[in-house]
Design a protein around this motif. Structure first.
Motif, PDB file in Angstrom:
ATOM      1  N   VAL A  53      10.799 -29.019  33.594  1.00 44.80           N
ATOM      2  CA  VAL A  53       9.896 -28.888  34.746  1.00 44.80           C
ATOM      3  C   VAL A  53       9.389 -30.258  35.176  1.00 44.80           C
ATOM      4  CG1 VAL A  53       7.665 -27.984  35.497  1.00 44.80           C
ATOM      5  CG2 VAL A  53       9.238 -26.513  34.232  1.00 44.80           C
ATOM      6  N   PHE A  54       9.032 -31.089  34.189  1.00 44.87           N
ATOM      7  CA  PHE A  54       8.552 -32.443  34.503  1.00 44.87           C
ATOM      8  C   PHE A  54       9.610 -33.233  35.265  1.00 44.87           C
ATOM      9  CE2 PHE A  54       8.179 -36.948  33.344  1.00 44.87           C
ATOM     10  CZ  PHE A  54       6.885 -37.219  33.755  1.00 44.87           C
ATOM     11  N   ILE A  94       9.202 -27.542  29.261  1.00 48.34           N
ATOM     12  CA  ILE A  94       8.183 -28.501  29.706  1.00 48.34           C
ATOM     13  C   ILE A  94       8.842 -29.764  30.258  1.00 48.34           C
ATOM     14  CG2 ILE A  94       6.318 -30.022  28.952  1.00 48.34           C
ATOM     15  CD1 ILE A  94       5.426 -27.164  29.248  1.00 48.34           C
ATOM     16  N   LEU A 123       5.954 -17.674  27.595  1.00 49.33           N
ATOM     17  CA  LEU A 123       5.860 -19.069  27.182  1.00 49.33           C
ATOM     18  C   LEU A 123       5.129 -19.214  25.849  1.00 49.33           C
ATOM     19  CD1 LEU A 123       5.097 -20.722  30.637  1.00 49.33           C
ATOM     20  CD2 LEU A 123       7.191 -20.934  29.294  1.00 49.33           C
ATOM     21  N   PHE A 180      -0.116 -25.226  25.393  1.00 54.22           N
ATOM     22  CA  PHE A 180      -0.018 -25.822  24.063  1.00 54.22           C
ATOM     23  C   PHE A 180      -1.140 -25.320  23.167  1.00 54.22           C
ATOM     24  CE2 PHE A 180       2.884 -29.165  25.658  1.00 54.22           C
ATOM     25  CZ  PHE A 180       3.761 -29.212  24.581  1.00 54.22           C
ATOM     26  N   ALA A 209      -0.145 -26.975  31.218  1.00 58.50           N
ATOM     27  CA  ALA A 209       0.623 -27.276  30.007  1.00 58.50           C
ATOM     28  C   ALA A 209      -0.294 -27.410  28.797  1.00 58.50           C
ATOM     29  CB  ALA A 209       1.430 -28.557  30.202  1.00 58.50           C
ATOM     30  N   THR A 210      -1.458 -28.035  28.983  1.00 60.38           N
ATOM     31  CA  THR A 210      -2.408 -28.174  27.880  1.00 60.38           C
ATOM     32  C   THR A 210      -2.904 -26.812  27.412  1.00 60.38           C
ATOM     33  OG1 THR A 210      -3.137 -30.322  28.735  1.00 60.38           O
ATOM     34  CG2 THR A 210      -4.598 -29.207  27.168  1.00 60.38           C
ATOM     35  N   GLY A 264      -0.752 -29.257  36.808  1.00 60.78           N
ATOM     36  CA  GLY A 264       0.355 -28.992  35.899  1.00 60.78           C
ATOM     37  C   GLY A 264       0.021 -29.342  34.464  1.00 60.78           C
ATOM     38  N   PHE A 265      -0.622 -30.491  34.256  1.00 58.03           N
ATOM     39  CA  PHE A 265      -0.970 -30.882  32.884  1.00 58.03           C
ATOM     40  C   PHE A 265      -2.091 -30.004  32.326  1.00 58.03           C
ATOM     41  CE2 PHE A 265       1.379 -34.740  33.825  1.00 58.03           C
ATOM     42  CZ  PHE A 265       2.019 -34.957  32.615  1.00 58.03           C
ATOM     43  N   PHE A 304      10.415 -24.043  24.290  1.00 59.96           N
ATOM     44  CA  PHE A 304       9.203 -24.359  25.046  1.00 59.96           C
ATOM     45  C   PHE A 304       9.192 -25.836  25.449  1.00 59.96           C
ATOM     46  CE2 PHE A 304       4.727 -25.781  25.100  1.00 59.96           C
ATOM     47  CZ  PHE A 304       4.242 -24.976  26.114  1.00 59.96           C
ATOM     48  N   GLN A 305       9.566 -26.732  24.538  1.00 56.01           N
ATOM     49  CA  GLN A 305       9.589 -28.160  24.842  1.00 56.01           C
ATOM     50  C   GLN A 305      10.648 -28.492  25.884  1.00 56.01           C
ATOM     51  OE1 GLN A 305      10.053 -30.113  21.069  1.00 56.01           O
ATOM     52  NE2 GLN A 305       8.104 -29.363  20.285  1.00 56.01           N
TER      53      GLN A 305
END
Length: 318
Positions: free
Chosen positions: A71-72, A68, A56, A151, A147-148, A143-144, A64-65
């Protein structure tokens, strides 16, 4: 002379490349153009072969976007389906005239819960629905957080912003000829203490057995203090070079590969960054020289480097 050089026992070899010497079990090139090892790993379950974190981090930004967002959408669809099968009557505030509209409102309630926004227009009622909603909120927070971290890792990971010329060349040099490869920094980064290493990889026959042999190629300058403009890596082809005696036809007909390794110190990250690539013999252009790729600005107060000219060359006698 060419055959003698390839079998000359006095030629210095590099036995620490990590690629091994057994040529019978190797296929294709050793390194891909992007510097990754041309290796396919088997014998393990698929998920054990892959480091998802590294994958990733290295994915192109658009892939990558897409992952994301996918998955969301998928996670919210799963939770929306759970709410829907429990019964929309356990969600206060839903006003819909069709099943599709009901599912749509349930989906957006899931999205609000997953992101912990919670507008309050729809609220869960009953133990089971409330338990699912609280579980989804926890999944959303985790999850966030993940993801953070990804990023941040993508933005903060030290990377060598260097471009190599698409081709290596054989050019005239000091009354003879030399193998040349050009590299340039293309971002607004400050790279110092740059170091380069070239290795010739060939499959040759010794005592009737094909083996991999790796020959270090000496450079005119293997280190420079600062990599601000372009840097041309020059290997002078003298009698001590494993490439001595090679003609244009040899580079066309024979198999060989130039492995390139460059590392430098990035002042912004205060860390060493590294990059690598390779050129097979068919990617070496014989009898040319690189064109100048930098000049002074119109007012002569700055030096302008044209990155798009990195691979431009013209014919030259060698």
């Amino acid at each position: 002379m060419k055959v003698f050089k390839k079998t000359n026992k006095n030629l210095k070899t590099d036995n620490q490349t990590g690629f091994g010497t057994n040529a019978a079990n190797y296929g294709g090139r050793f390194l891909a153009k992007d510097g990754s090892a041309n290796i396919e790993k088997r014998g393990l379950p698929f998920f054990d072969q892959i480091s998802w974190f590294h994958t990733l981090l290295r994915l192109p930004a658009w892939k990558f976007q897409i992952i994301i967002f996918s998955v969301f959408i998928l996670v919210n669809f799963i939770f929306a389906a759970i709410y829907y099968f429990i019964g929309v009557e356990h969600l206060n505030g839903i006003v819909a005239s069709s099943e599709i509209e009901k599912f749509g409102q349930v989906y957006f309630f899931s999205a609000q819960t997953f992101t912990t926004v919670g507008y309050g227009h729809i609220s869960p009622e009953g133990f089971l629905t409330s338990a699912v909603a609280s579980s989804e909120a926890l999944v959303g927070l985790l999850g966030f957080a993940l993801a953070t971290g990804l990023f941040y890792g993508r933005f903060s990971r030290p990377k060598a912003h260097l471009k190599f010329s698409e081709n290596a060349i054989i050019a005239p040099f000091q009354g003879g000829k030399a193998l040349m490869i050009r590299v340039a920094s293309y971002k607004n980064t400050n790279l110092t203490d740059a170091e380069a290493k070239l290795t010739l990889a060939m499959r040759i026959e010794e005592n009737g057995v094909n083996v991999n042999r790796f020959f270090p190629l000496d450079l005119e300058y293997s280190t420079i203090n600062s990599l601000t403009l372009s840097w041309t890596l020059v290997h002078h082809i003298t009698e001590e070079s494993p490439l001595y005696g090679y003609s244009k036809e040899d580079f066309t007909n024979e198999k060989g590969e130039i492995l390139v390794f460059v590392k430098a110190f990035d002042e912004m990250f205060s860390n060493t960054v590294a990059i690598r690539t390779s050129y097979i013999f068919k990617e070496i252009v014989y009898g040319v020289k690189f064109l100048q790729m930098f000049e002074h600005s119109t007012d002569k107060t700055k030096t302008v480097i044209h990155i798009d000219k990195l691979n431009l060359f013209e014919q030259a006698e060698v």
